[in-house]
Design a protein around this motif. Structure first.
Motif, short mmCIF file in Angstrom:
data_model
loop_
_atom_site.label_atom_id
_atom_site.label_comp_id
_atom_site.label_asym_id
_atom_site.label_seq_id
_atom_site.Cartn_x
_atom_site.Cartn_y
_atom_site.Cartn_z
N MET A 1 -12.97 4.66 2.62
CA MET A 1 -11.94 5.63 2.90
C MET A 1 -12.19 6.93 2.16
N ALA A 2 -13.46 7.32 1.99
CA ALA A 2 -13.76 8.56 1.31
C ALA A 2 -13.08 9.72 2.02
N GLY A 3 -12.61 10.66 1.21
CA GLY A 3 -12.00 11.83 1.78
C GLY A 3 -10.55 11.65 2.17
N ASP A 4 -9.88 10.59 1.71
CA ASP A 4 -8.49 10.37 2.09
C ASP A 4 -7.53 11.18 1.23
N GLY A 5 -8.04 11.96 0.27
CA GLY A 5 -7.22 12.87 -0.51
C GLY A 5 -6.47 12.27 -1.68
N ARG A 6 -6.63 10.96 -1.92
CA ARG A 6 -5.95 10.35 -3.08
C ARG A 6 -6.73 10.68 -4.35
N ASP A 7 -5.98 10.81 -5.44
CA ASP A 7 -6.67 11.10 -6.69
C ASP A 7 -7.20 9.80 -7.30
N VAL A 8 -8.09 9.98 -8.25
CA VAL A 8 -8.79 8.85 -8.86
C VAL A 8 -7.83 7.86 -9.51
N ILE A 9 -6.76 8.36 -10.09
CA ILE A 9 -5.81 7.48 -10.77
C ILE A 9 -5.09 6.59 -9.76
N LYS A 10 -4.67 7.15 -8.65
CA LYS A 10 -4.01 6.35 -7.61
C LYS A 10 -4.97 5.32 -7.02
N ILE A 11 -6.20 5.74 -6.78
CA ILE A 11 -7.20 4.83 -6.20
C ILE A 11 -7.46 3.65 -7.14
N LEU A 12 -7.74 3.95 -8.40
CA LEU A 12 -8.08 2.89 -9.35
C LEU A 12 -6.88 2.00 -9.67
N THR A 13 -5.69 2.57 -9.73
CA THR A 13 -4.50 1.76 -9.96
C THR A 13 -4.28 0.80 -8.79
N HIS A 14 -4.49 1.30 -7.57
CA HIS A 14 -4.37 0.43 -6.39
C HIS A 14 -5.40 -0.71 -6.46
N GLU A 15 -6.61 -0.39 -6.86
CA GLU A 15 -7.64 -1.43 -6.99
C GLU A 15 -7.26 -2.44 -8.07
N HIS A 16 -6.65 -1.98 -9.14
CA HIS A 16 -6.21 -2.91 -10.19
C HIS A 16 -5.21 -3.91 -9.62
N ARG A 17 -4.27 -3.45 -8.80
CA ARG A 17 -3.29 -4.35 -8.19
C ARG A 17 -3.98 -5.34 -7.25
N GLU A 18 -4.99 -4.87 -6.51
CA GLU A 18 -5.72 -5.78 -5.62
C GLU A 18 -6.42 -6.88 -6.41
N VAL A 19 -7.02 -6.53 -7.53
CA VAL A 19 -7.71 -7.52 -8.37
C VAL A 19 -6.69 -8.51 -8.94
N GLU A 20 -5.53 -8.02 -9.35
CA GLU A 20 -4.49 -8.93 -9.85
C GLU A 20 -4.06 -9.92 -8.77
N ASP A 21 -3.95 -9.45 -7.52
CA ASP A 21 -3.63 -10.36 -6.41
C ASP A 21 -4.73 -11.40 -6.22
#
Length: 186
Positions: free
Chosen positions: A1-21
């Motif tokens: 999803m490159a270029g979706d305009g999200r900042d790095v903090i939102k992207i990495l925080t979302h990934e953290h939640r995915e890993v927790e799941d």
């Protein structure tokens, strides 16, 4: 999803939640084959995530944050510890007690690392970098995940410039191995 305009903090925080799941799913799994499949999925995600952070986030922390070298070095050290656990999990018998112990160590270490990033590193970076810089970093992190390795390589360099030069080659080899073995398609 490159270029979706999200900042790095939102992207990495979302990934953290995915890993927790994924950790919740792994903790609940009892079937040995299912435990292996989930472990492979967790490994792929964590290695790609760590590689992308090491290629892009931590150099930015060094650049933007006074004392950023120490902060980035601590995060990279955390990654190295997690990578060693992942390497052990690759070899571990999913039916043996030691597998459960390794999973618990992995979850604990990653959880501590995530809390540190989200509670310390991310707020400090958000305070120093502009919104455009954070969005550009987000694009770089997403792009890096596409070429990052999917298997642990504990002896590989984890700081620029060598990690940026060698990670794409290791990532390509890993993805070919994954494709041929069916790993990560569960």
């Amino acid at each position: 999803m490159a270029g979706d305009g999200r900042d790095v903090i939102k992207i990495l925080t979302h990934e953290h939640r995915e890993v927790e799941d994924m950790f919740d799913e792994l903790s609940a799994a009892t079937d040995p084959a299912e435990r292996r499949r989930i472990t492979d999925d967790v490994t792929i995600e964590l290695v790609r995530h760590s590689g992308a952070e090491e290629m892009n986030l931590y150099p930015a922390v060094r650049r933007f944050e006074p004392g950023g070298d120490e902060l980035a070095d601590k995060e990279i050290s955390d990654h190295a510890e997690v990578e060693l656990i992942i390497k052990e999990l690759e070899q571990a018998d999913t039916e043996h007690r030691s597998f459960t112990t390794l999973v618990r160590r992995l979850i604990d270490d990653v959880s501590t690392h995530v809390q540190d990033e989200e509670g310390n590193l991310f707020p400090r970076l958000a305070d120093k970098a502009t919104g455009d810089e954070l969005r550009m970093l987000g694009e770089q992190v997403q792009s890096a995940k596409g070429i990052a390795p999917t298997r642990p390589h504990p002896s590989a360099p984890n700081t620029p410039p060598l990690n940026k030069l060698l990670a794409p080659g290791a990532g390509l080899v890993d993805r070919v191995r994954d494709h041929l073995s069916g790993r990560g398609r569960g």
